[in-house]
Design a protein around this motif. Structure first.
Motif, PDB file in Angstrom:
ATOM      1  N   LEU A 149       0.944  -1.065   0.144  1.00 47.01           N
ATOM      2  CA  LEU A 149       0.214  -0.152  -0.241  1.00 47.01           C
ATOM      3  C   LEU A 149       0.893   1.224  -0.037  1.00 47.01           C
ATOM      4  O   LEU A 149       0.749   2.047  -0.934  1.00 47.01           O
ATOM      5  N   GLY A 150       2.044   0.649   0.270  1.00 48.76           N
ATOM      6  CA  GLY A 150       2.944   2.608   0.585  1.00 48.76           C
ATOM      7  C   GLY A 150       3.866   2.945  -0.887  1.00 48.76           C
ATOM      8  O   GLY A 150       3.280   3.865  -1.178  1.00 48.76           O
ATOM      9  N   VAL A 151       4.311   1.865  -1.078  1.00 56.11           N
ATOM     10  CA  VAL A 151       4.302   1.624  -2.460  1.00 56.11           C
ATOM     11  C   VAL A 151       3.389   2.089  -3.182  1.00 56.11           C
ATOM     12  O   VAL A 151       3.901   3.079  -4.481  1.00 56.11           O
ATOM     13  N   THR A 152       2.207   1.631  -3.230  1.00 57.55           N
ATOM     14  CA  THR A 152       0.890   2.106  -4.149  1.00 57.55           C
ATOM     15  C   THR A 152       0.494   3.754  -4.070  1.00 57.55           C
ATOM     16  O   THR A 152       0.794   4.547  -4.974  1.00 57.55           O
ATOM     17  N   LEU A 153       0.753   3.927  -3.042  1.00 55.61           N
ATOM     18  CA  LEU A 153       0.515   5.640  -2.150  1.00 55.61           C
ATOM     19  C   LEU A 153       1.898   5.955  -3.050  1.00 55.61           C
ATOM     20  O   LEU A 153       1.365   7.552  -3.892  1.00 55.61           O
ATOM     21  N   PHE A 154       3.156   6.023  -2.879  1.00 57.89           N
ATOM     22  CA  PHE A 154       3.526   7.239  -3.183  1.00 57.89           C
ATOM     23  C   PHE A 154       3.904   6.597  -4.834  1.00 57.89           C
ATOM     24  O   PHE A 154       4.391   7.707  -5.683  1.00 57.89           O
ATOM     25  N   CYS A 155       3.735   5.978  -5.596  1.00 62.55           N
ATOM     26  CA  CYS A 155       3.737   6.046  -7.363  1.00 62.55           C
ATOM     27  C   CYS A 155       2.665   7.190  -7.858  1.00 62.55           C
ATOM     28  O   CYS A 155       3.112   7.560  -8.713  1.00 62.55           O
ATOM     29  N   GLY A 156       1.342   7.175  -7.010  1.00 63.29           N
ATOM     30  CA  GLY A 156       0.615   7.912  -7.279  1.00 63.29           C
ATOM     31  C   GLY A 156       1.283   8.806  -7.001  1.00 63.29           C
ATOM     32  O   GLY A 156       0.759  10.019  -7.891  1.00 63.29           O
ATOM     33  N   LEU A 157       2.027   9.453  -6.206  1.00 62.29           N
ATOM     34  CA  LEU A 157       2.339  10.692  -5.759  1.00 62.29           C
ATOM     35  C   LEU A 157       3.304  11.084  -7.273  1.00 62.29           C
ATOM     36  O   LEU A 157       3.530  12.365  -7.392  1.00 62.29           O
ATOM     37  N   GLY A 158       4.029  10.205  -7.479  1.00 63.62           N
ATOM     38  CA  GLY A 158       4.788   9.642  -7.687  1.00 63.62           C
ATOM     39  C   GLY A 158       4.285  10.422 -10.184  1.00 63.62           C
ATOM     40  O   GLY A 158       5.210  11.136 -10.608  1.00 63.62           O
ATOM     41  N   SER A 159       3.089   9.517 -10.403  1.00 69.71           N
ATOM     42  CA  SER A 159       2.898  10.065 -11.466  1.00 69.71           C
ATOM     43  C   SER A 159       2.071  11.870 -11.291  1.00 69.71           C
ATOM     44  O   SER A 159       2.639  12.349 -12.113  1.00 69.71           O
ATOM     45  N   GLY A 227      -5.539  -0.051  12.216  1.00 74.97           N
ATOM     46  CA  GLY A 227      -6.061   0.521  12.210  1.00 74.97           C
ATOM     47  C   GLY A 227      -5.507   1.844  11.181  1.00 74.97           C
ATOM     48  O   GLY A 227      -5.864   2.503  10.534  1.00 74.97           O
ATOM     49  N   ASN A 228      -3.927   2.227  11.547  1.00 73.92           N
ATOM     50  CA  ASN A 228      -3.424   2.164  10.296  1.00 73.92           C
ATOM     51  C   ASN A 228      -2.679   1.849   9.462  1.00 73.92           C
ATOM     52  O   ASN A 228      -2.619   2.767   8.380  1.00 73.92           O
ATOM     53  N   LEU A 229      -3.333  -0.034   9.236  1.00 77.09           N
ATOM     54  CA  LEU A 229      -3.666  -0.292   7.856  1.00 77.09           C
ATOM     55  C   LEU A 229      -4.275   0.506   6.871  1.00 77.09           C
ATOM     56  O   LEU A 229      -4.149   0.305   5.695  1.00 77.09           O
ATOM     57  N   ALA A 230      -5.534   0.859   8.003  1.00 84.50           N
ATOM     58  CA  ALA A 230      -7.069   1.004   6.579  1.00 84.50           C
ATOM     59  C   ALA A 230      -6.303   2.149   6.670  1.00 84.50           C
ATOM     60  O   ALA A 230      -7.376   3.156   5.754  1.00 84.50           O
ATOM     61  N   ILE A 231      -6.460   3.503   7.550  1.00 84.08           N
ATOM     62  CA  ILE A 231      -5.771   4.678   7.108  1.00 84.08           C
ATOM     63  C   ILE A 231      -4.772   4.568   5.367  1.00 84.08           C
ATOM     64  O   ILE A 231      -5.154   5.429   4.923  1.00 84.08           O
ATOM     65  N   LEU A 232      -4.099   3.909   5.369  1.00 84.15           N
ATOM     66  CA  LEU A 232      -2.608   3.834   4.686  1.00 84.15           C
ATOM     67  C   LEU A 232      -3.557   3.354   3.273  1.00 84.15           C
ATOM     68  O   LEU A 232      -3.746   3.701   2.577  1.00 84.15           O
ATOM     69  N   ALA A 233      -5.350   2.384   3.279  1.00 81.78           N
ATOM     70  CA  ALA A 233      -5.527   2.034   1.528  1.00 81.78           C
ATOM     71  C   ALA A 233      -6.123   3.059   1.695  1.00 81.78           C
ATOM     72  O   ALA A 233      -6.281   3.052   0.444  1.00 81.78           O
ATOM     73  N   VAL A 234      -7.216   3.854   2.499  1.00 80.13           N
ATOM     74  CA  VAL A 234      -7.742   4.574   1.916  1.00 80.13           C
ATOM     75  C   VAL A 234      -7.067   5.782   1.525  1.00 80.13           C
ATOM     76  O   VAL A 234      -7.786   6.047   0.449  1.00 80.13           O
ATOM     77  N   LEU A 235      -5.781   6.365   2.075  1.00 81.41           N
ATOM     78  CA  LEU A 235      -4.770   7.051   1.457  1.00 81.41           C
ATOM     79  C   LEU A 235      -4.446   7.056   0.361  1.00 81.41           C
ATOM     80  O   LEU A 235      -4.505   7.419  -0.447  1.00 81.41           O
ATOM     81  N   SER A 236      -3.819   5.813   0.084  1.00 83.04           N
ATOM     82  CA  SER A 236      -3.087   4.685  -0.748  1.00 83.04           C
ATOM     83  C   SER A 236      -4.415   5.084  -2.149  1.00 83.04           C
ATOM     84  O   SER A 236      -3.846   5.221  -3.510  1.00 83.04           O
ATOM     85  N   PHE A 240      -3.475   7.094  -5.535  1.00 80.91           N
ATOM     86  CA  PHE A 240      -3.796   5.906  -7.156  1.00 80.91           C
ATOM     87  C   PHE A 240      -4.871   6.379  -7.360  1.00 80.91           C
ATOM     88  O   PHE A 240      -4.528   6.596  -8.782  1.00 80.91           O
ATOM     89  N   VAL A 241      -5.991   7.260  -7.273  1.00 81.89           N
ATOM     90  CA  VAL A 241      -6.929   7.662  -7.759  1.00 81.89           C
ATOM     91  C   VAL A 241      -6.354   8.940  -8.452  1.00 81.89           C
ATOM     92  O   VAL A 241      -6.345   9.356  -9.626  1.00 81.89           O
ATOM     93  N   ALA A 242      -6.030   9.245  -7.745  1.00 77.39           N
ATOM     94  CA  ALA A 242      -5.185  10.962  -8.216  1.00 77.39           C
ATOM     95  C   ALA A 242      -3.853  10.727  -9.307  1.00 77.39           C
ATOM     96  O   ALA A 242      -3.782  11.516 -10.024  1.00 77.39           O
TER      97      ALA A 242
END
Length: 251
Positions: A149-159, A227-236, A240-242
């Motif tokens: 999830l962390g990688v996916t999140l920062f792939c989205g930000l990298g995009s 809880g932290n995993l759930a928050i990270l999933a939502v942010l990811s 990703f959409v952005a």
């Protein structure tokens, strides 16, 4: 061709593209190793000394993992998009059935595999070089979705960075400008008690904070990692959409 086949084809192409860049392969795995050697073996922790690195060795495992989860996706995806823009690749991709979300998903999966291997190397070095004790428990495997999830999140930000920056050099500069503050202000290496009291609530604004807290709960403190995993999933999902919307269709 189905969506799954399109993602698979782009994944294979991106994977082979990575393997052909031998310097990138070397430094992808050398970077986490040198981080552990410098901070874990040379600087070392001083649990009774106060100041930086005053926590036990296990506290910093989350920080070591955060380094590769943060820096590698930002620079790789951002640089790929900038390179595609310079070569007018997106105009060619627009004529194929491959959707922007599928393109980003394929490249995110490649990064998940690459960084997953780097994280495994990093964990092994942390144990061997620093003597850190990683809990041997089924719950420890939850590090895998945290990394994914962390990688996916920062792939989205990298995009997003790749879309905004005007060149590959600009991507690297922007990635470092974003990543360095996040790395040290997300409960990775610097503990909240070393920061001004007024700034501590701002730690919750960093997505990397939830990665660090969750991984640390799994490898050191115990407690709430779900809880932290759930928050990270939502942010990811949000990033990703952005990131998908940021990918240009034509240049």
């Amino acid at each position: 061709m189905s969506s799954l086949r399109r993602v698979q084809a782009e994944f294979v192409a991106s994977w082979h593209s990575f393997l052909r860049r031998r310097t990138a392969v070397f430094f992808t795995f050398f970077f986490p190793a040198i981080i552990v050697l410098i901070f874990g073996a040379l600087v070392q922790t001083q649990p009774t000394g106060g100041g930086l690195f005053a926590e036990p060795k296990e506290y910093y495992i989350a920080g070591y993992l955060a380094v590769v989860v943060l820096f590698t996706p930002l620079s790789r995806v951002g640089s790929t998009i900038a390179r595609h823009r310079e070569g007018n690749r997106f105009e060619k991709l627009a004529t194929t059935p491959l959707k922007r979300s599928e393109w980003l998903l394929a490249h995110s999966l490649v990064n998940v595999v690459i960084i997953g291997l780097a994280a495994l190397l990093l964990l092994g070095l942390s144990v061997l070089v620093t003597g850190a004790a990683v809990p041997v428990a089924l719950s420890t495997l939850a590090i895998i979705p945290f990394v994914a999830l962390g990688v996916t999140l920062f792939c989205g930000l990298g995009s997003i960075i790749g879309r905004v920056a005007d060149s590959q050099d600009g991507v690297i500069a922007a990635s470092n400008a974003i990543a360095l503050p996040l790395l040290f202000l997300s409960e990775t290496f610097i503990t909240p008690d070393l920061l001004p009291a007024w700034f501590v609530p701002a730690l919750n604004l960093s997505p990397l904070t939830y990665f660090a807290r969750g991984v640390r709960a799994l490898t050191y403190t115990g407690g709430d990692w779900i809880g932290n995993l759930a928050i990270l999933a939502v942010l990811s999902l949000g990033f990703f959409v952005a990131g998908t919307l940021a990918i240009p269709q034509t240049d």
